[in-house]
Design a protein around this motif. Structure first.
Motif, PDB file in Angstrom:
ATOM      1  N   SER A  69       1.103  -7.031   2.646  1.00  0.00           N
ATOM      2  CA  SER A  69       0.547  -8.359   2.896  1.00  0.00           C
ATOM      3  C   SER A  69       1.165  -9.341   1.909  1.00  0.00           C
ATOM      4  O   SER A  69       1.402  -8.996   0.746  1.00  0.00           O
ATOM      5  CB  SER A  69      -0.980  -8.339   2.746  1.00  0.00           C
ATOM      6  N   ILE A  70       1.428 -10.574   2.370  1.00  0.00           N
ATOM      7  CA  ILE A  70       2.118 -11.575   1.555  1.00  0.00           C
ATOM      8  C   ILE A  70       1.398 -12.919   1.657  1.00  0.00           C
ATOM      9  O   ILE A  70       0.928 -13.294   2.738  1.00  0.00           O
ATOM     10  CB  ILE A  70       3.587 -11.734   2.008  1.00  0.00           C
ATOM     11  N   ILE A 111      -4.869  -3.997   5.468  1.00  0.00           N
ATOM     12  CA  ILE A 111      -3.641  -3.342   5.011  1.00  0.00           C
ATOM     13  C   ILE A 111      -3.805  -1.848   5.266  1.00  0.00           C
ATOM     14  O   ILE A 111      -4.677  -1.205   4.677  1.00  0.00           O
ATOM     15  CB  ILE A 111      -3.378  -3.604   3.515  1.00  0.00           C
ATOM     16  N   LEU A 112      -2.972  -1.307   6.144  1.00  0.00           N
ATOM     17  CA  LEU A 112      -3.100   0.089   6.567  1.00  0.00           C
ATOM     18  C   LEU A 112      -2.173   0.992   5.755  1.00  0.00           C
ATOM     19  O   LEU A 112      -1.224   0.517   5.131  1.00  0.00           O
ATOM     20  CB  LEU A 112      -2.762   0.215   8.055  1.00  0.00           C
ATOM     21  N   PRO A 113      -2.415   2.307   5.778  1.00  0.00           N
ATOM     22  CA  PRO A 113      -1.456   3.238   5.161  1.00  0.00           C
ATOM     23  C   PRO A 113      -0.148   3.228   5.944  1.00  0.00           C
ATOM     24  O   PRO A 113      -0.146   3.044   7.162  1.00  0.00           O
ATOM     25  CB  PRO A 113      -2.152   4.600   5.270  1.00  0.00           C
ATOM     26  N   GLY A 114       0.940   3.440   5.237  1.00  0.00           N
ATOM     27  CA  GLY A 114       2.227   3.471   5.905  1.00  0.00           C
ATOM     28  C   GLY A 114       2.325   4.578   6.937  1.00  0.00           C
ATOM     29  O   GLY A 114       3.071   4.477   7.906  1.00  0.00           O
ATOM     30  N   ASN A 167       0.852  -1.190   0.000  1.00  0.00           N
ATOM     31  CA  ASN A 167       0.000   0.000   0.000  1.00  0.00           C
ATOM     32  C   ASN A 167       0.888   1.240   0.000  1.00  0.00           C
ATOM     33  O   ASN A 167       1.573   1.526   0.977  1.00  0.00           O
ATOM     34  CB  ASN A 167      -0.913  -0.007   1.228  1.00  0.00           C
ATOM     35  N   ASN A 168       0.875   1.981  -1.099  1.00  0.00           N
ATOM     36  CA  ASN A 168       1.733   3.165  -1.227  1.00  0.00           C
ATOM     37  C   ASN A 168       0.998   4.477  -1.008  1.00  0.00           C
ATOM     38  O   ASN A 168       1.631   5.528  -0.908  1.00  0.00           O
ATOM     39  CB  ASN A 168       2.373   3.186  -2.623  1.00  0.00           C
ATOM     40  N   HIS A 169      -0.327   4.440  -0.984  1.00  0.00           N
ATOM     41  CA  HIS A 169      -1.092   5.685  -0.866  1.00  0.00           C
ATOM     42  C   HIS A 169      -1.214   6.095   0.600  1.00  0.00           C
ATOM     43  O   HIS A 169      -1.508   5.265   1.463  1.00  0.00           O
ATOM     44  CB  HIS A 169      -2.487   5.496  -1.469  1.00  0.00           C
ATOM     45  N   ASP A 177       0.827   2.822  10.124  1.00  0.00           N
ATOM     46  CA  ASP A 177       1.661   1.737  10.628  1.00  0.00           C
ATOM     47  C   ASP A 177       2.393   1.100   9.448  1.00  0.00           C
ATOM     48  O   ASP A 177       1.794   0.365   8.665  1.00  0.00           O
ATOM     49  CB  ASP A 177       0.807   0.698  11.356  1.00  0.00           C
ATOM     50  N   LYS A 178       3.684   1.394   9.323  1.00  0.00           N
ATOM     51  CA  LYS A 178       4.470   0.890   8.199  1.00  0.00           C
ATOM     52  C   LYS A 178       4.503  -0.628   8.178  1.00  0.00           C
ATOM     53  O   LYS A 178       4.508  -1.250   7.109  1.00  0.00           O
ATOM     54  CB  LYS A 178       5.893   1.450   8.290  1.00  0.00           C
TER      55      LYS A 178
END
Length: 691
Positions: free
Chosen positions: A357-358, A345-348, A256-258, A351-352
């Motif tokens: 997710s893998i 999946i949270l924004p960086g 997640n890059n946004h 919480d980076k």
């Protein structure tokens, strides 16, 4: 005489035979030379059509589109614009330049309400399914399986490596029998290329030569064998870690890059192109575990000794989701870093460690791809969440192999066998899933969420009006579900002398709503109160909301029951709010204290927010400059009431509280729009004596 008579004809016959044989060989050689010349590659596969003359003068990427045929479809109608036609056409992309074209993208401006039924040699850029209604906006296509086009210089003129064709089949509407429906234009969409207006030759051929734009300044990046990694709001990497003759191990990584993007309970899906199936997985699972398609398909014939009861999924389009947190340490399906978070999946920025997710999967292949190097990634990727932004994903693009830390712990790196990247970007959904209401200390009425803000169900539009403006409410009405607001809204309208439409407005139908209330305004600052309501059954853990404040952004001071962050670098004029420890859980709706008498109660969180008047001391709060212009919840943009800011107008020692809403007093600018609705109130909403 007899002997001589017998020999002469034989000699004559032999001479004739030799002469005919020589002529045949000469002609054969002549034909072979022509085939070589036309094919351009000397492969002798057969003659091909002569290239257009303009192609010879192109020093770039030559695009052409040829309309092949069309046939009238049933039903036959008299209205020409409504008549459907089955059409066939083809497009060609040729690299006539001196540099390789990687990951080509071609736009075709279809304009006759085309419904694309089948394509060969390309896929839709947005990964959409066929049939696809293209309307009049056209569509962009990407190569499949041939994504890159090499140059004549590097291939010695091998057309199979420098050119690709796309075959189209579909339905279009309009135009007479003798007309030839052509697209508006064709162009190359790749960065760094410039295409002039396409030209038409004859009636059925369109072409254009796209050349490199001399003004385009490409970013300086390290030269790679494949395409460099692209930036997107969401980046998905498909890495092949191990490969065998008939199967391989792949790892899917979602980044997640946004700064405001988010996914909850994510579901990811794709389409296998060559009959592959998933044997097992770690870190995720498929919604459906069914081996029927394998048993009765090609897989069942090829893998005769395989126990398909243990196979994870045989669907062409599997739906995959994250494992719950309690499976994180499971030795069979867990034990992977950054897995098993129940699809969150949270924004960086929040919480980076939770912005990635893998999961891994073992993929079995079918002939003729039963060798180690035949690797084909799935296509048509899609990903979504519970109440999150809508993402549109592009095709998988081959990139350089991903580098991983060596599992031995040594200071070394290992690389994947092959890697592809899928870039997904946030798009505005057709219908929002959250909405905003506005209120202020200087107004008795609340401007509620707009009618059908999150869409209207067909079954309810007969009982209510989807066009009628939402009725103004007393503040306490925000605490009850819409079904329980009707009587309160009617009673409030009677007290305040508001008009009540004959057919009441439909509900907003939003699962989450937010209220922004202007609480106070004083000489050197002002305050607002933000309230979150959850009308759904599912709770929201680690929620966040973001508001765009324009003028008020620079003067944001503090928030008292939430965490607040000014996003100076990430998103302009936006403030992000998250829950404090212990307050990061927005519960769902629940029954009232007495379910038989009391309405259901939504999950609710609230905080005061303070602003100064340092940078914009003349900010006019009562004119609406204290309201946000954009609101997001968990990355999803919420619907804001149109023309619905509480305003104050001072005139003749009185001020009029005016709501610029469809059901309220209109300004001159909005008069034409407002007067189109019969329910418009043509008088001030409320008056008070100015002290």
């Amino acid at each position: 005489m007899v002997t001589v008579g017998m020999k002469i004809p034989w000699t004559i016959q032999m001479s004739s035979f030799h002469a005919m044989l020589v002529v045949f060989l000469v002609l054969s050689c002549f034909r072979v030379e022509i085939c070589y010349g036309q094919a351009g590659g000397g492969d002798g596969d057969g003659a091909v059509a002569a290239p257009p003359p303009e192609q010879e003068d192109c020093d770039g990427i030559f695009l052409s589109y040829q309309f092949t045929s069309r046939e009238k479809e049933l039903p036959h109608v008299k209205n020409v614009s409504a008549q459907a036609w089955a059409f066939k056409s083809e497009a060609t992309i040729l690299n006539a330049g001196s540099t390789e074209l990687k990951a080509w993208k071609m736009y075709i401006g279809f304009q006759h309400r085309e419904i694309l039924v089948a394509t060969e040699g390309a896929l839709l850029l947005d990964g959409g399914d066929l049939p696809a209604a293209l309307g009049t906006k056209g569509a962009t296509f990407v190569g499949n399986p041939m994504t890159d086009l090499k140059t004549m210089i590097d291939t010695a003129g091998d057309y199979t490596q420098i050119q690709t064709k796309i075959m189209f089949k579909g339905t279009q509407f309009g135009l007479g029998t003798k007309a030839t429906p052509m697209p508006k234009s064709i162009s190359l969409v790749n960065d760094g290329f410039k295409c002039p207006n396409a030209r038409i030759r004859g009636k059925n051929t369109m072409f254009v030569c796209c050349k490199k734009d001399p003004k385009f300044k490409a970013k300086k990046i390290e030269k790679t064998k494949f395409m460099p990694k692209q930036y997107g709001d969401l980046s998905i990497t498909y890495d092949v870690l191990q490969t065998f003759a008939n199967n391989y191990l792949a790892q899917v990584t979602i980044d997640n890059n946004h700064p405001l993007g988010r996914l909850d309970h994510w579901n990811i899906t794709w389409e296998w192109m060559k009959g592959e199936f998933i044997n097992n997985m770690r870190g995720a699972y498929t919604h459906k575990k069914d081996s029927t398609e394998c048993l009765y398909g090609m897989a069942g014939k090829f893998y005769k000794d395989l126990d398909f009861s243990q196979v994870m999924n045989c669907e062409k389009r599997p739906v995959i989701t994250d494992l719950p947190a309690d499976r994180k340490d499971d030795p069979k399906v867990g034990k992977l870093p950054r897995c098993c978070r129940n699809g969150t999946i949270l924004p960086g920025l929040m919480d980076k460690s939770q912005s990635q997710s893998i999961f891994q999967l073992q993929v079995f292949k079918l002939p003729p791809d039963d060798n180690r190097t035949a690797l084909t990634p799935p296509q048509k990727w899609k990903i979504n969440g519970a109440l999150n932004p809508s993402y549109k994903c592009g095709p998988p693009i081959r990139i350089d192999p991903t580098q991983f830390p060596d599992p031995s712990g040594l200071q070394a790196t290992s690389a994947s066998v092959a890697s592809w990247q899928v870039v997904c970007n946030i798009t505005k959904p057709p219908v929002p899933r959250c909405c905003v209401s506005f209120s202020a200390y200087y107004s008795d009425s609340v401007v509620p969420c707009s009618t059908c803000a999150c869409g209207c169900k067909t079954t309810e539009t007969g009982k209510c009006s989807p066009r009628a403006p939402a009725m103004l409410l007393p503040a306490e009405a925000l605490l009850v579900p819409f079904a329980n607001r009707t009587e309160k809204a009617k009673a409030w309208a009677k007290i305040k002398h508001y008009d009540v439409p004959n057919k009441l407005p439909c509900p907003d139908n939003c699962g989450v709503s937010l209220n922004w209330h202007i609480d106070s305004d004083y000489s050197n600052g002002w305050t607002a109160r933000l309230t979150l309501f959850n009308w759904g059954n599912d709770p929201f853990q680690d929620w966040y909301t973001a508001v765009k404040m324009n003028k008020a952004y620079q003067d944001y001071e503090n928030v008292y029951s939430f965490n607040g962050t000014r996003m100076e670098k990430e998103v302009n004029s936006t403030i992000m709010f998250t829950g404090l420890k212990g307050l990061n859980y927005l519960i769902g709706i629940k029954n009232g204290s007495d379910p038989k008498k009391n309405p259901m109660v939504p999950g609710k969180l609230q905080s005061m927010i303070s602003f100064k008047k340092k940078h914009f001391h003349n900010i006019d709060i009562k004119a609406g400059e204290g309201f946000p212009t954009k609101v997001l919840f968990n990355g999803e943009e919420c619907a804001i009431p149109k023309r619905s800011l509480p305003l104050m107008i001072i005139s003749n020692a009185k001020f009029y509280l005016q709501l610029q809403e469809d059901g309220c007093l209109c300004t001159e600018a909005d008069k034409e729009i407002c007067m189109s609705d019969a329910t418009v109130i043509s008088r001030p909403v409320h008056t008070r004596t100015l002290r």
